[in-house]
Design a protein around this motif. Structure first.
Motif, PDB file in Angstrom:
ATOM      1  N   UNK A  52     -18.596   0.777  26.078  1.00 19.17           N
ATOM      2  CA  UNK A  52     -19.000   1.035  27.464  1.00 19.17           C
ATOM      3  C   UNK A  52     -18.930  -0.255  28.279  1.00 19.17           C
ATOM      4  N   UNK A  53     -19.514  -1.324  27.749  1.00 17.35           N
ATOM      5  CA  UNK A  53     -19.548  -2.598  28.468  1.00 17.35           C
ATOM      6  C   UNK A  53     -18.150  -3.187  28.601  1.00 17.35           C
ATOM      7  N   UNK A  54     -17.402  -3.211  27.506  1.00 21.02           N
ATOM      8  CA  UNK A  54     -16.050  -3.779  27.530  1.00 21.02           C
ATOM      9  C   UNK A  54     -15.128  -2.986  28.448  1.00 21.02           C
ATOM     10  N   UNK A  55     -15.338  -1.675  28.503  1.00 19.04           N
ATOM     11  CA  UNK A  55     -14.523  -0.816  29.359  1.00 19.04           C
ATOM     12  C   UNK A  55     -14.738  -1.074  30.846  1.00 19.04           C
ATOM     13  N   UNK A  56     -15.775  -1.800  31.157  1.00 25.31           N
ATOM     14  CA  UNK A  56     -16.056  -2.143  32.549  1.00 25.31           C
ATOM     15  C   UNK A  56     -15.780  -3.604  32.844  1.00 25.31           C
ATOM     16  N   UNK A  57     -15.028  -4.251  31.926  1.00 25.17           N
ATOM     17  CA  UNK A  57     -14.535  -5.599  32.181  1.00 25.17           C
ATOM     18  C   UNK A  57     -15.457  -6.735  31.778  1.00 25.17           C
ATOM     19  N   UNK A  58     -16.466  -6.446  30.968  1.00 28.48           N
ATOM     20  CA  UNK A  58     -17.388  -7.482  30.519  1.00 28.48           C
ATOM     21  C   UNK A  58     -17.215  -7.711  29.033  1.00 28.48           C
ATOM     22  N   UNK A  59     -17.554  -8.908  28.594  1.00 21.54           N
ATOM     23  CA  UNK A  59     -17.579  -9.202  27.177  1.00 21.54           C
ATOM     24  C   UNK A  59     -18.926  -8.784  26.620  1.00 21.54           C
ATOM     25  N   UNK A  60     -18.975  -8.630  25.299  1.00 25.27           N
ATOM     26  CA  UNK A  60     -20.232  -8.264  24.650  1.00 25.27           C
ATOM     27  C   UNK A  60     -20.172  -8.697  23.192  1.00 25.27           C
ATOM     28  N   UNK A  61     -21.260  -9.213  22.702  1.00 28.10           N
ATOM     29  CA  UNK A  61     -21.381  -9.587  21.301  1.00 28.10           C
ATOM     30  C   UNK A  61     -21.796  -8.353  20.505  1.00 28.10           C
ATOM     31  N   UNK A  62     -21.065  -8.066  19.437  1.00 24.43           N
ATOM     32  CA  UNK A  62     -21.400  -6.905  18.600  1.00 24.43           C
ATOM     33  C   UNK A  62     -22.792  -7.034  18.003  1.00 24.43           C
ATOM     34  N   UNK A  63     -23.135  -8.226  17.563  1.00 21.01           N
ATOM     35  CA  UNK A  63     -24.466  -8.447  17.001  1.00 21.01           C
ATOM     36  C   UNK A  63     -25.560  -8.236  18.030  1.00 21.01           C
ATOM     37  N   UNK A  64     -25.335  -8.739  19.236  1.00 22.80           N
ATOM     38  CA  UNK A  64     -26.319  -8.545  20.308  1.00 22.80           C
ATOM     39  C   UNK A  64     -26.436  -7.068  20.678  1.00 22.80           C
ATOM     40  N   UNK A  65     -25.317  -6.344  20.634  1.00 20.13           N
ATOM     41  CA  UNK A  65     -25.351  -4.914  20.938  1.00 20.13           C
ATOM     42  C   UNK A  65     -26.183  -4.175  19.894  1.00 20.13           C
ATOM     43  N   UNK A  66     -26.034  -4.514  18.623  1.00 19.22           N
ATOM     44  CA  UNK A  66     -26.834  -3.874  17.572  1.00 19.22           C
ATOM     45  C   UNK A  66     -28.323  -4.163  17.765  1.00 19.22           C
ATOM     46  N   UNK A  67     -28.633  -5.413  18.099  1.00 19.67           N
ATOM     47  CA  UNK A  67     -30.031  -5.788  18.334  1.00 19.67           C
ATOM     48  C   UNK A  67     -30.602  -5.026  19.525  1.00 19.67           C
TER      49      UNK A  67
END
Length: 79
Positions: A38-53
Motif C-alpha cells: 500500500x505504502x510503496x504503491x503510493x510512491x513512498x519507501x517502507x522498511x519491512x521490519x518496521x511494517x511488521x512492528x
C-alpha cells in the motif's frame, strides 16, 4: 497549537485498507506485506521490519482509523 502532521494518504484509501486488513484473515506477516505494498504503491519507501512492528502495534491496540493513519504516516519514507 500547530499540527506538524502531513497527510500522505487519502482517508478513503486508508479506510479501504483497514477494512481489507480486518476482513481478509491475514496473519501478521501477510498484513505487513499488504501495508508495505500500500505504502510503496503510493510512491513512498517502507522498511519491512518496521511494517511488521507497526502491524503488531495496530493489532495489539485494536487501532482506530486515526491510530492507523498515524502509524502509516510514520512508516512512509520519502523516496
Amino acid at each position: 497549537m500547530e499540527s506538524e502532521s502531513i497527510n500522505k494518504f487519502a482517508l478513503h484509501d486508508l479506510t479501504d485498507l483497514r477494512n481489507e486488513l480486518l476482513q481478509a484473515g491475514l496473519d501478521s506477516w501477510q498484513a505487513a506485506e499488504l501495508v508495505s505494498t500500500f505504502i510503496a504503491g503510493r510512491g513512498y519507501g517502507v522498511s519491512s521490519g518496521d511494517a511488521r512492528t507497526a502491524v503488531a502495534r495496530m493489532e495489539f491496540r485494536n487501532c482506530s482509523l486515526e491510530c492507523m493513519q498515524a502509524e502509516m504516516e510514520h512508516l512512509a519514507l520519502p523516496m
